[in-house]
Design an enzyme around this catalytic site. Structure first.
Site, mmCIF file in Angstrom:
data_model
loop_
_atom_site.group_PDB
_atom_site.id
_atom_site.type_symbol
_atom_site.label_atom_id
_atom_site.label_comp_id
_atom_site.label_asym_id
_atom_site.label_seq_id
_atom_site.Cartn_x
_atom_site.Cartn_y
_atom_site.Cartn_z
ATOM 1 N N ASP A 174 9.654 5.261 15.497
ATOM 2 C CA ASP A 174 9.515 6.687 15.274
ATOM 3 C C ASP A 174 10.000 7.431 16.514
ATOM 4 O OD1 ASP A 174 8.823 9.203 14.523
ATOM 5 O OD2 ASP A 174 6.667 8.938 14.698
ATOM 6 N N GLU A 192 0.827 -1.204 0.000
ATOM 7 C CA GLU A 192 0.000 0.000 0.000
ATOM 8 C C GLU A 192 0.867 1.263 0.000
ATOM 9 O OE1 GLU A 192 -2.688 0.607 3.297
ATOM 10 O OE2 GLU A 192 -3.161 2.627 2.606
ATOM 11 N N ASP A 232 10.395 11.302 17.936
ATOM 12 C CA ASP A 232 9.967 12.658 17.617
ATOM 13 C C ASP A 232 10.366 13.558 18.780
ATOM 14 O OD1 ASP A 232 8.441 15.011 17.285
ATOM 15 O OD2 ASP A 232 7.120 13.922 15.929
#
Lengths: 510, 513
Positions: free
Chosen positions: B204, B138, B206
């Site tokens: 991830d 996808e 951040d």
């Protein structure tokens, strides 16, 4: 029974049936034997049983599962759960060890017990294979049941059972063990020095022991987990869970092809419908509040009746004009649950996020709110009316809050000092109550803490309804859902009758 | 018909390049095609560039160079105006430096000339030959108008490239490999037949998650001081992934503004289910708790080898990056936070007294005070072991990676593709070479406008060499080169290992028969 497991298609076994050589011969299956008390339920049953047995055995097992689930919702400790379940197991689903009989595994009554256990498991597997939700629930409780039995099993028989599983475990050599001794000891809590040095260690792929990895209770090196013999249970359980989940999915796929609809299907449907527990969506009647105006403007006023988790979210929202994702989700679903409709909910959030522009709101937040209401997203048929409001169970166990996040359950996720401060700002100043809450929290009984605060906040009203007998015991049962908290709080404070619209107690529809 | 003319001119010059299936610097023929599809509007306004028809050697870019210069929308800089005068105009893009990185034309030029589609394809496909690993993957586009387009899929990298050029998204994200091509999901008879099968394990980091402990910046801003948080995080997570879990193919990517992503492409990592991803995330997560949780690191003793090792890695960073650069406890209110984390009341009182007497005492001194006062016997009840453990917890709380674990837990989570442009900064999401981790400068990462300018400058200088030698790809003319080179080497080693795996599998099969 139904062919639903790939394990059935075992070329070696099939050839012994010789069906090709003898045309029209009825396949004769090898009679199931149950050499061990425990069963990983790999091979489905093949012998015939009566319809009555089919139904009765399934119902008996269901009773046990429902009780087990209830225990987990009440947050009982493993010991309490075992104490509660053991007598029930004796009554409905006994399973004795080989040593209990002089004939050992050959004893007829033992065989019968094990057969019942085996068959009832597979019947329920069929009954609960239809939806993802049911499958997950079933797998969770079956695992709990297996764990309970595994722990109570006779040590020698358990060892024999584990060996019969032929799991793929590599033994750690003495040399390696010695060179890694410090790491092994530090990584594996609760082991004595002697056990580290003399006990057996296995090397397995870390994927097979996710529980140990997640809680950092195992030493990892280059993709291998070093597991002490003691932790065998985790691995066996993981294996059980994995097989069950796979089996359930196969059952789900095979079920529509079960070419039969008047004998088994009604029983199976009936079974899955009656698996009612608190962990499910709220029924409509539970959210409908008679006489209350619920719109974007009335939330501020109503928030005084919210449980602490929602009240905290509301106060944070008013303070920061913002909430992080899971906070928004938890609060939106709660608001949906109390009867705030989508349009009002959008207005509510738009007004609450007063520091951002309409544009940003529409781009970043509107969709999520609509999604929670089932207005957009995914497959129109499957999404239904969106997510159900979170139950305490879900709030307590899933997605603990991270940095800067304010969702979750304050009793569980706040430090005790911050919890006390929060309680005091919401008007709970009574020393006894605060001390009680502190004790509850230390014992990890978060429900009790929350209910204690509820009972304190509405003590006069509760006293009143008890005295005039307008509310029965069922209506004052322990609260296990934020929406029931609000509903009950609101009705108590407005003097409404309990019967008006409340579905009884916590037994909500599935 | 101006387009056909242009195409006729170009085609003979490019047959060689058509062989390469995914040119990172696109062959000219493709450019023509895309222009034809996407830029009709512009062409019509400008009219037919007749002049070029007379020169047989002319390149298509030259044609557009003029076009752009005539275009009112693109006020050209002095440099490019000069180009028009010189005889064979070679500047293909001619975007004025004032052009914003959010301009659709800038994005389009970037995708056309610089985006390494070939390696992206190989990276996701795990082989040169197109397979389901890519075909069932996808992609999700964020369009220029901020609409979000999910469930895109392409049989080959070339088709992905074409569609990216057609849609010209402001950025795009990568999701899992499904059981069927995501585009066809609605044609499947049963909706349950469409489910995710595999995805790279991702992490991830951040910097907004560090807001409560970083003093230099907040929210979306970063500086070199706070980037060191990311550096430490990468060190710790990378080491754990390699040593503990045995992963080898780990790529770290700068997220374009204030964080970094890790993509782990080992086969074993790709096929992990959600439960195992959750377990792995849990293993790495140490700093826990929300805004109201109080002490956020509560680890068991003895320290797990992973934590002991991490603490070892982080110790120096704590001294330098935290105590000196961040100076987190300079003000009295903030120092109070430090005291909250210490176990002994009498010691705390002594510390408080000392610090109140000397306002403005630095964090490094305050940290040293804890030990010196403890040694001086400021508290009779002091438990040395508890104090040491509390200090270790504090070091972890201020340095240990703060991962956004939700991203890692789910196979279906989409994550921004490497090499796209961050919409807020215009910076390219480049891979970070972990061998030179400490040298990585997030503020020095090239922006898209800089890169396009570099192509122009290069073409201006080295025209002759280019004509003689092998064609230089556009990315090689820019400061993006080291990043693409790193990506290419990384992908090559992944493909090599993957090939080995496949051969093994075939051998296994062979033995069964």
């Amino acid at each position: 029974m139904i062919r639903q497991d790939y394990n059935r298609i075992d070329p070696k076994r099939r050839s012994t049936l010789d069906h090709k050589k003898k045309q029209f011969a009825i396949p004769t299956y090898k009679q199931q034997e149950y050499p061990h008390r425990l069963n990983l339920y790999e091979v489905p049953p093949t012998a015939e049983i009566t319809l009555e047995q089919f139904e009765q055995w399934a119902i008996d097992r269901l009773r046990i599962l429902a009780e087990l689930e209830a225990c987990s919702f009440r947050n009982k400790t493993p010991a309490e759960t075992a104490a509660h379940i053991t007598p029930l197991l004796q009554k409905w689903l006994p399973l004795h060890s080989n040593t209990s009989s002089s004939a050992g595994a050959q004893d007829e009554s033992l065989k019968l017990e094990r057969q019942k256990d085996h068959y009832s498991h597979f019947i329920l597997r069929l009954a609960f294979s239809s939806t993802e939700d049911l499958r997950r629930r079933f797998a969770r409780i079956e695992c709990a049941l297996f764990k309970l039995r595994f722990q109570n099993d006779d040590a020698r028989e358990r060892q024999a059972f584990v060996e019969s599983l032929q799991l793929d475990w590599e033994v750690v050599s003495e040399d390696e063990k010695r060179s890694l001794a410090t790491n092994l000891a530090n990584a594996t809590p609760g082991l004595k020095q002697k056990e580290v040095e003399e006990g057996g260690w296995f090397k397995v792929d870390f994927e097979t022991v996710p529980e140990l990895v997640e809680s950092r209770r195992v030493f990892l090196k280059a993709g291998k987990a070093y597991v002490p013999v003691k932790e065998q249970m985790t691995m066996v359980l993981a294996g059980f869970n994995e097989r069950l989940e796979k089996g359930l999915e196969l059952a789900a796929r095979a079920f529509p092809r079960l070419d039969e609809d008047d004998r088994l299907t009604p029983i199976l449907n009936h079974l899955s419908k009656n698996f009612a527990t608190p962990d499910s969506t709220l029924s409509d009647s539970d959210s409908a509040l008679s006489g209350a105006t619920i719109n974007a403007a009335s939330i501020d006023g109503l928030s005084q009746h919210f449980p602490l988790c929602m009240r905290n979210l509301h106060m944070t929202l008013r303070k920061n004009s913002h909430l992080k994702h899971f906070g928004r989700l938890q609060y939106t679903l709660f608001l949906k649950g109390i009867g705030l409709n989508l349009e009002d909910c959008l207005i509510f959030w738009r007004q609450a996020f007063k520091l951002i522009t309409d544009d940003t709101f529409n781009k970043e937040y509107r969709y999520n709110v609509r999604h929670a209401y089932g207005d957009v997203g995914g497959d129109a048929i499957r999404r239904g009316r969106g997510y159900s409001p979170f139950s305490c169970q879900k709030i307590l166990t899933e997605h603990p809050p991270g940095n800067g996040e304010t969702h979750g359950c304050p009793y569980r996720h706040f430090s005790i000092d911050n919890l006390t401060t929060l309680l005091q700002t919401t008007g709970v100043n009574d020393r006894d109550v605060l001390r009680g809450v502190k004790e509850d929290v230390e014992k990890k009984r978060y429900h009790i803490a929350c209910n204690r605060v509820f009972e304190f906040a509405y003590k006069d009203d509760i006293k009143r309804v008890k005295e005039d007998k307008s509310w029965g015991a069922a209506e004052l049962d322990t609260i296990v859902h934020p929406n029931s908290y609000f509903k009950r709080a609101y009705m108590l404070s407005t003097g409404a009758k309990a019967g008006a619209g409340e579905s009884r107690g916590d037994a909500m529809e599935l | 018909m101006p387009h056909s003319t242009a195409a006729d001119l170009i085609t003979p010059s490019s047959p060689l390049e058509e062989d390469s299936e995914l040119p990172d610097a696109p062959p000219h023929a493709l450019d023509v095609k895309e222009e034809r599809e996407g830029d009709n509007q512009k062409e019509l306004e400008i009219g037919v560039p007749v002049r070029e028809d007379l020169k047989p050697d002319i390149k298509l870019e030259d044609l557009f160079d003029d076009v752009d210069d005539e275009d009112e929308e693109f006020p050209s800089s002095g440099a490019t105006t000069g180009m028009v005068e010189s005889s064979p105009p070679a500047v293909p893009i001619a975007l004025a430096p004032s052009a914003k990185y959010t301009d659709p034309e800038v994005m389009l030029a970037f995708y056309q000339r610089l985006f390494p589609f070939r390696y992206l394809f190989q990276w996701l496909n795990h082989s040169i030959k197109p397979s389901n690993d890519f075909g069932h993957r996808e992609f999700a586009f964020t369009l220029q108008n901020d609409a979000y387009l999910r469930y895109q899929s392409y049989p080959t990298g070339d088709l992905l490239r074409k569609d990216v050029l057609r849609v010209n998204p402001s950025r795009f994200e990568i999701g899992p490999v499904y059981t069927a091509p995501p585009r066809d999901r609605k044609t499947l008879r049963k909706s349950t037949a469409f489910r995710p099968m595999a995805k790279e394990l991702v992490f991830d980091i951040d910097l907004t998650d560090y807001d409560e402990i970083r003093t230099c910046c907040s929210k979306a801003n970063i500086c070199h001081k706070c980037w060191s948080f990311v550096t430490m995080a990468i060190k710790v997570v990378d080491t754990a992934l390699r040593e503990d879990f045995g992963f080898q193919h780990i790529m770290w990517v700068y997220s374009g503004r204030r964080g970094a992503h890790a993509w782990i492409s080992d086969k074993r990592a790709r096929i992990m289910d959600d439960q195992r991803r959750k377990a792995l995330a849990g293993y790495l997560e140490v700093v826990k708790g929300g805004a109201q949780s109080g002490k956020k690191v509560n680890v068991k003793r003895p320290l797990h080898p992973h934590l002991a090792r991490s603490l070892d890695i982080l110790k120096d960073h704590f001294q330098h990056d935290i105590l000196e650069d961040q100076d987190p406890w300079a003000e009295p209110e903030k120092a109070e936070r430090l005291l909250q984390l210490l176990p002994d009341k009498a010691l705390n009182d002594a510390l408080r007294k000392k610090w109140d007497a000397a306002p403005g005492r630095s964090s490094a001194s305050k940290w040293a005070d804890i030990d010196s006062l403890a040694k001086a016997g400021a508290s009779k009840t002091l438990d040395g072991r508890l104090l040491l453990e509390a200090k270790q917890d504090i070091v972890l709380e201020y340095t240990y990676p703060r991962l956004d674990v939700e991203v890692s837990k789910k196979q279906i989570h989409l994550l921004k593709s490497p090499f796209v442009i961050h919409p807020g900064t215009g910076r390219v999401c480049v891979p970070i070479d972990t061998r030179r981790l400490t040298k990585f400068d997030p503020l020095g990462v090239p922006t898209v406008t800089e890169l396009l300018g570099e192509i122009d400058d290069f073409d201006g200088q080295d025209l002759k060499e280019e004509d003689e030698g092998k064609k230089i790809q556009d990315y090689e003319k820019t400061s993006l080169k080291p990043y693409v080179d790193y990506f290419r080497t990384y992908v090559a080693s992944l493909l090599k290992d993957e090939k080995g795996l496949k051969r093994e599998r075939i051998d296994d099969d062979a033995m069964e028969f």
